[in-house]
Scaffold this motif. Structure first.
Motif, PDB file in Angstrom:
ATOM      1  N   LEU A   5       0.824  -1.200   0.000  1.00  0.00           N
ATOM      2  CA  LEU A   5       0.000   0.000   0.000  1.00  0.00           C
ATOM      3  C   LEU A   5       0.866   1.261   0.000  1.00  0.00           C
ATOM      4  N   ALA A   6       1.944   1.230   0.779  1.00  0.00           N
ATOM      5  CA  ALA A   6       2.849   2.386   0.841  1.00  0.00           C
ATOM      6  C   ALA A   6       3.500   2.654  -0.508  1.00  0.00           C
ATOM      7  N   SER A   7       3.770   1.592  -1.257  1.00  0.00           N
ATOM      8  CA  SER A   7       4.407   1.764  -2.566  1.00  0.00           C
ATOM      9  C   SER A   7       3.484   2.461  -3.564  1.00  0.00           C
ATOM     10  N   GLN A   8       2.180   2.487  -3.274  1.00  0.00           N
ATOM     11  CA  GLN A   8       1.217   3.134  -4.161  1.00  0.00           C
ATOM     12  C   GLN A   8       0.945   4.589  -3.784  1.00  0.00           C
ATOM     13  N   ILE A   9       1.600   5.057  -2.718  1.00  0.00           N
ATOM     14  CA  ILE A   9       1.503   6.465  -2.318  1.00  0.00           C
ATOM     15  C   ILE A   9       2.794   7.145  -2.773  1.00  0.00           C
ATOM     16  N   PRO A  10       2.722   8.141  -3.658  1.00  0.00           N
ATOM     17  CA  PRO A  10       3.931   8.723  -4.261  1.00  0.00           C
ATOM     18  C   PRO A  10       5.017   9.125  -3.261  1.00  0.00           C
ATOM     19  N   ARG A  11       4.625   9.809  -2.185  1.00  0.00           N
ATOM     20  CA  ARG A  11       5.614  10.227  -1.179  1.00  0.00           C
ATOM     21  C   ARG A  11       5.072   9.883   0.199  1.00  0.00           C
ATOM     22  N   ILE A  12       5.804   9.010   0.893  1.00  0.00           N
ATOM     23  CA  ILE A  12       5.361   8.601   2.236  1.00  0.00           C
ATOM     24  C   ILE A  12       6.574   8.429   3.134  1.00  0.00           C
ATOM     25  N   VAL A  13       6.414   8.839   4.384  1.00  0.00           N
ATOM     26  CA  VAL A  13       7.475   8.728   5.391  1.00  0.00           C
ATOM     27  C   VAL A  13       6.879   8.049   6.615  1.00  0.00           C
ATOM     28  N   PHE A  14       7.590   7.057   7.164  1.00  0.00           N
ATOM     29  CA  PHE A  14       7.174   6.403   8.404  1.00  0.00           C
ATOM     30  C   PHE A  14       8.013   6.936   9.548  1.00  0.00           C
ATOM     31  N   ARG A  15       7.351   7.356  10.611  1.00  0.00           N
ATOM     32  CA  ARG A  15       8.066   7.892  11.776  1.00  0.00           C
ATOM     33  C   ARG A  15       7.547   7.273  13.065  1.00  0.00           C
ATOM     34  N   HIS A  16       8.497   7.028  13.976  1.00  0.00           N
ATOM     35  CA  HIS A  16       8.110   6.635  15.331  1.00  0.00           C
ATOM     36  C   HIS A  16       7.969   7.893  16.176  1.00  0.00           C
ATOM     37  N   ILE A  17       6.919   7.937  16.982  1.00  0.00           N
ATOM     38  CA  ILE A  17       6.719   9.054  17.906  1.00  0.00           C
ATOM     39  C   ILE A  17       6.389   8.493  19.281  1.00  0.00           C
ATOM     40  N   TYR A  18       6.577   9.327  20.298  1.00  0.00           N
ATOM     41  CA  TYR A  18       6.179   8.932  21.644  1.00  0.00           C
ATOM     42  C   TYR A  18       4.649   8.906  21.739  1.00  0.00           C
ATOM     43  N   ARG A  19       4.150   8.107  22.657  1.00  0.00           N
ATOM     44  CA  ARG A  19       2.701   7.996  22.839  1.00  0.00           C
ATOM     45  C   ARG A  19       2.077   9.352  23.152  1.00  0.00           C
ATOM     46  N   GLU A  20       2.812  10.201  23.872  1.00  0.00           N
ATOM     47  CA  GLU A  20       2.292  11.518  24.228  1.00  0.00           C
ATOM     48  C   GLU A  20       2.026  12.378  22.991  1.00  0.00           C
ATOM     49  N   ALA A  21       2.721  12.106  21.888  1.00  0.00           N
ATOM     50  CA  ALA A  21       2.502  12.837  20.640  1.00  0.00           C
ATOM     51  C   ALA A  21       1.451  12.148  19.767  1.00  0.00           C
ATOM     52  N   ASN A  22       0.921  11.054  20.260  1.00  0.00           N
ATOM     53  CA  ASN A  22      -0.070  10.270  19.515  1.00  0.00           C
ATOM     54  C   ASN A  22      -1.371  10.164  20.314  1.00  0.00           C
ATOM     55  N   SER A  23      -1.657  11.211  21.098  1.00  0.00           N
ATOM     56  CA  SER A  23      -2.756  11.118  22.061  1.00  0.00           C
ATOM     57  C   SER A  23      -4.130  11.001  21.398  1.00  0.00           C
ATOM     58  N   CYS A  24      -4.327  11.637  20.251  1.00  0.00           N
ATOM     59  CA  CYS A  24      -5.632  11.530  19.577  1.00  0.00           C
ATOM     60  C   CYS A  24      -5.909  10.091  19.162  1.00  0.00           C
ATOM     61  N   ALA A  25      -4.924   9.457  18.538  1.00  0.00           N
ATOM     62  CA  ALA A  25      -5.097   8.059  18.140  1.00  0.00           C
ATOM     63  C   ALA A  25      -5.226   7.163  19.366  1.00  0.00           C
ATOM     64  N   ASP A  26      -4.474   7.479  20.412  1.00  0.00           N
ATOM     65  CA  ASP A  26      -4.515   6.691  21.639  1.00  0.00           C
ATOM     66  C   ASP A  26      -5.912   6.730  22.268  1.00  0.00           C
ATOM     67  N   HIS A  27      -6.524   7.915  22.307  1.00  0.00           N
ATOM     68  CA  HIS A  27      -7.872   8.036  22.878  1.00  0.00           C
ATOM     69  C   HIS A  27      -8.920   7.409  21.963  1.00  0.00           C
ATOM     70  N   LEU A  28      -8.717   7.537  20.666  1.00  0.00           N
ATOM     71  CA  LEU A  28      -9.662   6.952  19.714  1.00  0.00           C
ATOM     72  C   LEU A  28      -9.625   5.426  19.765  1.00  0.00           C
ATOM     73  N   ALA A  29      -8.479   4.865  20.120  1.00  0.00           N
ATOM     74  CA  ALA A  29      -8.326   3.405  20.181  1.00  0.00           C
ATOM     75  C   ALA A  29      -9.267   2.780  21.206  1.00  0.00           C
ATOM     76  N   ASN A  30      -9.575   3.505  22.261  1.00  0.00           N
ATOM     77  CA  ASN A  30     -10.495   2.977  23.272  1.00  0.00           C
ATOM     78  C   ASN A  30     -11.922   2.899  22.759  1.00  0.00           C
ATOM     79  N   VAL A  31     -12.219   3.658  21.683  1.00  0.00           N
ATOM     80  CA  VAL A  31     -13.550   3.608  21.072  1.00  0.00           C
ATOM     81  C   VAL A  31     -13.672   2.370  20.176  1.00  0.00           C
ATOM     82  N   GLY A  32     -12.608   2.090  19.443  1.00  0.00           N
ATOM     83  CA  GLY A  32     -12.654   1.015  18.459  1.00  0.00           C
ATOM     84  C   GLY A  32     -12.685  -0.383  19.028  1.00  0.00           C
TER      85      GLY A  32
END
Length: 199
Positions: free
Chosen positions: A131-158
């Motif tokens: 899937l990534a190969s079909q996106i012209p420009r893509i970068v994968f980055r690791h971040i701390y959980r504190e910088a991923n708080s929206c996804a972290d809170h949304l995960a409890n919904v899913g």
């Protein structure tokens, strides 16, 4: 010989670890880019897992999002499923410049290493790479959980939802304060080892 080895080990000088406080926050993407944040969650008691993702623009505005119920799975597989679904959403929206951020460092390392092979998540990681190969420009980055708080809170919904996959054209109401905090650049404190001492 064992006694000698024991005394040798306990008499070794201890490494000096220096802890520093870092201020962590979600960063808006550069102009012309969109940011995908994904996360997986796992309930130890029930054994249920879920995955989520959200896409935001250079102003921090919501573009799209999703939550997925996975059932019985571990946290690493949940992270991989969430990223796969997020990349598929990017492809469906025909996005061309994407920064994909997640707090699962092992998964980011696996995607950034072509030689990585793991029979447990190989099909999922292969899907992500395809899937990534079909996106012209893509970068994968690791971040701390504190910088991923929206996804972290949304995960409890899913995780406990009844449907397998739910798409969101606008953010869930209870996520609005977290999105606003990200847009305003609010920071969270995190105690970390000084990276200069780890080299």
């Amino acid at each position: 010989m064992q006694a000698s080895e024991f005394f040798l080990c306990i008499n070794r000088p201890k490494c000096n670890h220096r802890w520093i406080t870092k201020y962590i926050r979600w960063e808006k993407p550069a102009s012309g880019w969109l940011k995908l944040n994904t996360d997986g969650s796992f309930d130890d008691l029930l054994g249920n897992a879920g995955g989520v993702g959200l896409i935001r623009d250079e102003q921090g505005n919501w573009v799209a999002g999703f939550t997925r119920k996975l059932g019985k799975a571990n946290s690493f597989i949940a992270e991989a499923w969430a990223l796969r679904d997020g990349l598929m959403l990017c492809k469906q929206l025909n996005l061309s410049n994407v920064i994909a951020e997640l707090d699962a460092k092992a998964l980011v390392d696996a995607l950034n290493k072509p030689s990585f092979d793991n029979s447990v998540i190989s099909p999922l990681s292969d899907d992500c790479k395809q899937l990534a190969s079909q996106i012209p420009r893509i970068v994968f980055r690791h971040i701390y959980r504190e910088a991923n708080s929206c996804a972290d809170h949304l995960a409890n919904v899913g995780r406990p939802q009844s449907l397998d996959l739910v798409a969101y054209n606008s953010p869930p109401v209870d996520l609005a304060p977290h999105i606003m905090a990200d847009c305003q650049g609010l920071c969270a404190k995190k105690l970390c080892l000084d990276s200069l001492l780890l080299v």
